[in-house]
Design an enzyme around this catalytic site. Sequence first.
Site, mmCIF file in Angstrom:
data_model
loop_
_atom_site.group_PDB
_atom_site.id
_atom_site.type_symbol
_atom_site.label_atom_id
_atom_site.label_comp_id
_atom_site.label_asym_id
_atom_site.label_seq_id
_atom_site.Cartn_x
_atom_site.Cartn_y
_atom_site.Cartn_z
ATOM 1 N N GLY A 664 0.831 -1.200 0.000
ATOM 2 C CA GLY A 664 0.000 0.000 0.000
ATOM 3 C C GLY A 664 0.857 1.238 0.000
ATOM 4 N N GLY A 666 1.277 4.764 1.997
ATOM 5 C CA GLY A 666 0.892 5.604 3.129
ATOM 6 C C GLY A 666 1.177 7.060 2.805
ATOM 7 N N GLY A 667 0.941 7.913 3.763
ATOM 8 C CA GLY A 667 1.129 9.342 3.556
ATOM 9 C C GLY A 667 2.568 9.694 3.212
ATOM 10 N N GLY A 669 5.099 7.377 2.294
ATOM 11 C CA GLY A 669 5.917 6.390 1.617
ATOM 12 C C GLY A 669 5.128 5.169 1.205
ATOM 13 N N VAL A 671 4.550 0.983 1.198
ATOM 14 C CA VAL A 671 4.729 -0.150 2.096
ATOM 15 C C VAL A 671 4.907 -1.419 1.254
ATOM 16 C CG1 VAL A 671 3.744 -1.422 4.046
ATOM 17 C CG2 VAL A 671 3.223 1.001 3.760
ATOM 18 N N ASP A 783 -5.376 10.667 12.020
ATOM 19 C CA ASP A 783 -5.766 10.104 10.732
ATOM 20 C C ASP A 783 -6.473 8.760 10.933
ATOM 21 O OD1 ASP A 783 -6.111 10.192 8.040
ATOM 22 O OD2 ASP A 783 -4.052 9.590 7.525
#
Length: 955
Positions: A664, A666-667, A669, A671, A783
Site C-alpha cells: 500500500g 501511506g502518507g 511512503g 509499504v 488520521d
Amino acid sequence: MKSSIITLKEKKRATTSVTTLPSKMTAEWCSLLLSFAAIAVARVHCQSSEGFISIDCGIEDGSSYDDPITNLNYVSDSPYIDTGINANVSAAYATSAMELQERRFLNVRSFPNNNRNCYDITGVAMGSKYLLRATFMYGNYDGRNSRSIVFDLYLGVNLWKTINVTDPAATIRTEALAVALGESFSVCLLNTGKGTPFVSGMDVRPLKDGVYPGLNATLSAVVHNRLNMGPTSGAIRYPDDKYDRIWEAYSSPQWTEISTDSTVNNLSVDGFEPPTAVMQTAVTPENSLTLNFTLELDPGDLSEIVVAVLYFSEFLTLTGNMSRQFYIYFNGARWFQKPLVPEYLLSDSVYGIVSQTGYWQYNITLQALSNSTLPPILNAMEIMAAMDSSNEATDGGDVDAISGIKESYQVKRNWRGDPCSPKDFAWDGINCTFSLSEPPRITRINLSSSGLNGTISTAFATLAAIQYLDLSYNNITGTIPGFLARLSSLKILDLTNNNLTGSIPSALLTEAQNGLLTLRKLWRYGQGRNIGECLNFIILYVAMDFYRQVIVNINECRLEGNPYLCTDESSCQLTPASTKKKITAPVIVILGVLPLLLVVLVVFLVWRYRTNKGYGRASHVSQQNQPIFNRIQKRQDSPLQFENRQFTYMELKNITDNFKRVLGKGGFGTVYYGCLEDGIEVAVKMRSPSTSQEPKEFLYEAQFLMRVHHKNLVSMLGFCKDGDYMGLVYDYMAQGSVENHLRGRTQNATSLSWRQRLQIALESAQGLDYLHKSCKPSIIHRDVKTANILLSDTFEAKIADFGISKTLSETNTHVSTIIIGTKGYLDPEYHITGQLSRKSDVYSFGVVILELITGKPAIITSEDNVHISHWIQQRLAQGSIEDVVDARMHGEYSANSVWKCITTALACLTVLPYQRPTMANVVSQLKRSLELENLHSQNRRTVTSGETVFTSSLK
Ligand SMILES: *[C@@H]1O[C@H](CO)[C@@H](O)[C@H](O)[C@H]1NC(C)=O
Ligand SMILES: *[C@@H]1O[C@H](CO)[C@@H](O)[C@H](O)[C@H]1NC(C)=O
Ligand SMILES: *[C@@H]1O[C@H](CO)[C@@H](O)[C@H](O)[C@H]1NC(C)=O
Ligand SMILES: *[C@@H]1O[C@H](CO)[C@@H](O)[C@H](O)[C@H]1NC(C)=O
C-alpha cells in the site's frame, strides 16, 4: 381455689367444638389436675422441646417469658410480622384469661388496617412436617363488646379455618398439620368485612416424618377434634405429648371410665405416637355392648375428605374365654371391615377416611361382636379434614423476584405471605393474573410514592410476566439498567420523579420507538409527544447540524423529574436541570475565581518564560549537533525499546526481495511486503525519495511507535537510517486494512460478520483510548480511518500509520496545527478552528463505526457525495435499521446491538467537540453492544444445536 379450677375446666369445655359437655366434675379431679401440673413441671427438663416456636401475639415487641405450666418459652410476635397493633383484653376478661392459666389470652394483636395481614413464621425446615396452632380470645380488647367477629385464617394460600367469634370469653383454638414448603410458614388473617381480625397466639411444633402418614406437601389437614376418652381432667399436652398436641378430655354419663397406672407402649412403628398419659385412660359403655356418640363439626368447617383416627389399648389381662372384639360404624356404615381386638398395654390405632361427601355430623358406633365377652373400648380419637388446596401459590420465580425487591427496598406495607394468592388478597400494589393452566403471575407492580431509596434492583430482571411497573415519585438513584428492556411483557414503565442518572438504555429506547413499551411521562418534549418522536427529533437535528437546538431539545427530552438523566452519552456531559442553572452556575464561578486566575496566569507566564529560555537553548544545541536519529538510538538504550532492530538499506532490499510486492501507499511512503531470515512476515515502509518531507517528520512515527505498546496498535520491529534511505519495519498484517474488506478489495471475499465488525470497532477503540489516555503526553492519531485499521491473520484489529500523529502536552487539551487528515473523517471543528483535540479522533472514529455498520465509504460518491453520517440519519428518519445495515451481513445481527452502535457513532459525530464521548465511553458502549450481540447469537445458537440434535436423532 377448687371452685376456680372447676370454672376453668368448664370454660375449656365450652370452647371446644365438642357438643356434649362432660358431666362429672369432682374434687378428686381437681387434685388430679394439680398433681398433673406438678408432674409436668417436674418432667419438663427431661423432654426435648427442640424446634418449638411459641408465640404470644400482642405482648410488648421483643419480650418473652417462660410459661409456668409447660415451661415453654413464649416470645413476642414482632419478628414475624410488620403490621397490626397490640392490645390488652379488657379487665373483665383478663380475670378469666388468668383462670385459664394461659397468659397468651391476656393480649391480642389486631389488624384494623389492610385486608390481609400475614405472619411469616421462619425457623422451619423445608420439607418437614409440622403441627401449627392458632389461638384466639376476643376479650373485648377493643371495648366494642362485639358479639360477632368473623374472619378467615389462611395457611399459605389455603383456607385453614373461618374464625367465628360470638362470645368474648370463648377461646378458639385451631390446629393444622402441614409440610413446610419453604423456610417459613405464612399464616394470614383476612378481613372478610365481618369484623377486625385478631390473634392471641401461635405455635409451631415439628413432627417426626413418619407420623400422620398420608399427609404430605400437597395434603395438609385441619384438626377438628382431638379427644382423650376417660377420667382425666383438663387437657393433656406437652410434656406428656412430645409433639405438644392438645388432647381434650371427653366423656359421657352413659360410659364407664377406666384407667391403668401401667405404661401403655407405642408400637415400634407407630404412625401417631399417642402419649401414654392419653392411652392410660379409656371408656366403655355402661351395661351395654355398644358405644354410641355423635360428633358435630362446625358447619363452616365442611370438607370433602374427613379422616378419623381411633386409639385402643387393652387394660385387662384376658383369661379363659374372655374376649374383646368389636366393629366400628360411622353414620351406620361399617368403617373398618375386620373386628378390632385391642392389644394389652400397647397403643393400637385405626385411621382412614370416614366420608367424602361433606357431612358435618358423625354418628359413631362401636359394636361388640356377638361372641365377645367384653364391651368395646375407646381410648382416644382424632377427627381431621383435608385442608382446601384449590388456591395455587404464585409462580416461584415471581415470588423470588418480589421478595428480592421487598428486601432491597425494605418495603413494609402488608408484604408477607404469598404475593398473589388468595385471589382478592394480593399484596398492596401488586396485581396478578390467574389461570387454570399455570400458577398466578405478577403482572403489575405499583410502588409509586413508596419512599424507595437506592438503585433499581436487579430483582426486577426476573419478573418475567410483568406488564406494568410504576416506580414514580421515589428517591431511586443510579442508572436505568438495560435488563428492563429484556422484560418481554413490560408495556408501561414509569420512572417519573426519581434521581436517576446516566443514559436511557438504547434497547429501551428501541422498544419505545417500536411501540412495544410506553415510557410513561418520560418525555417532556412538547405536549403529547412520545419518546419516538423525541428521538427522531434529536436525530434529525443532529443531522442538520443545528447543534444549539439539539442541546435545548435534549434537555427537554430528559426524564421528567430525573434531572441527571439523559438520552445518550453526549448529552450526559451537559450540566443538568434547568437552563437557568446551566448558564448561571459557571458564570458565577468564573467571576468569583477571576482575580485568582489572573495571579496564577502571571506566575505561570513568568515561570514559562524562564524555563523556556534555558530549555529551548539546550534542545536547539542537541538538534544541531546530533540528528534526531541518534536521539532515537539513545532511547533504544533503555530496555523497553530493546526489541527494535536497526536495518541497513541492503538488508531491507533483501527482506523485500528488491521491493517486489507493494502492500500500500501511506502518507509518507510506500509499504512493501517482506520476510525476515527467520521467516517472520513483515511490512516495510520506505520514505519516498521524491518526497519533500523532512526525515525528522518521517521518523516521528518511529518515535511514537517506540513509546507505544498496545495489542491494538501495530508494533514496529525495527527501522533503517542509511544515508538518505529511511524505512520502518512492522508486523505484517495478513488480512490487510478494514477498508479493503469493506470495499470487497481482498482476495478472500468472505464479508465480515456483525460480530467481527463489532470486535474490530471495539479493538481499534481500545487502541485509540490507549493513545489518548495511557500515553503521557497523550497522542492524537489525527488520521483515524478504516484504511488505517489493519487486521491480523486472526482478524485482530490494530491501528496503523502514526505519520501525522501529534502529542498533546498535559497542560493543553488541544494543539493548533495545519489542517491535515483525510476527507470525510475530518472533525468539522478542527477544520474551522484548526484546534486539534482528542475529540477530533473521536469524530473520525464515529465515521469508522458507521462504515462498519453500513459498509459504505465516508463520502458516498454514488449519492451526490453525501457524508455517511447524513446518509444514515436521513435513512433512519424515514425507515428502519435494515435500510442502513450492510446487506452483506444477511440480516444476521442483533438490531439492539446495531442500534447501540448507531447511537454511539452519532454521539461521536456531534458537532460540538465537548458533547462527544471520550474514547473510553466509546469503548464501554461498544462492549455493551457486543454483549447484546452475544445474547442474540446465543439464542440463535441454542436453536441451531436443537435442530442438530433433532436431525441426528432422526437418522
Ligand atoms: C397491657 O398491659 C401490660 C400490663 O398491664 C402493660 O404493660 C402494657 O403496656 C399493656 N399493653 C397495651 C398495648 O396497652
Ligand atoms: C358464627 O356462629 C354463629 C353461632 O354459632 C352462627 O349463627 C353464625 O352463622 C356463624 N357465622 C358464620 C359466618 O359461620
Ligand atoms: C345420627 O343419629 C341420629 C340419631 O341416632 C340421627 O337422627 C341422625 O340422622 C344420624 N346422622 C347421620 C348423619 O346419620
Ligand atoms: C367370634 O366370631 C368371629 C366371626 O363372627 C370369629 O372370627 C372369631 O374368631 C370369634 N371369636 C372367638 C373368640 O370365638
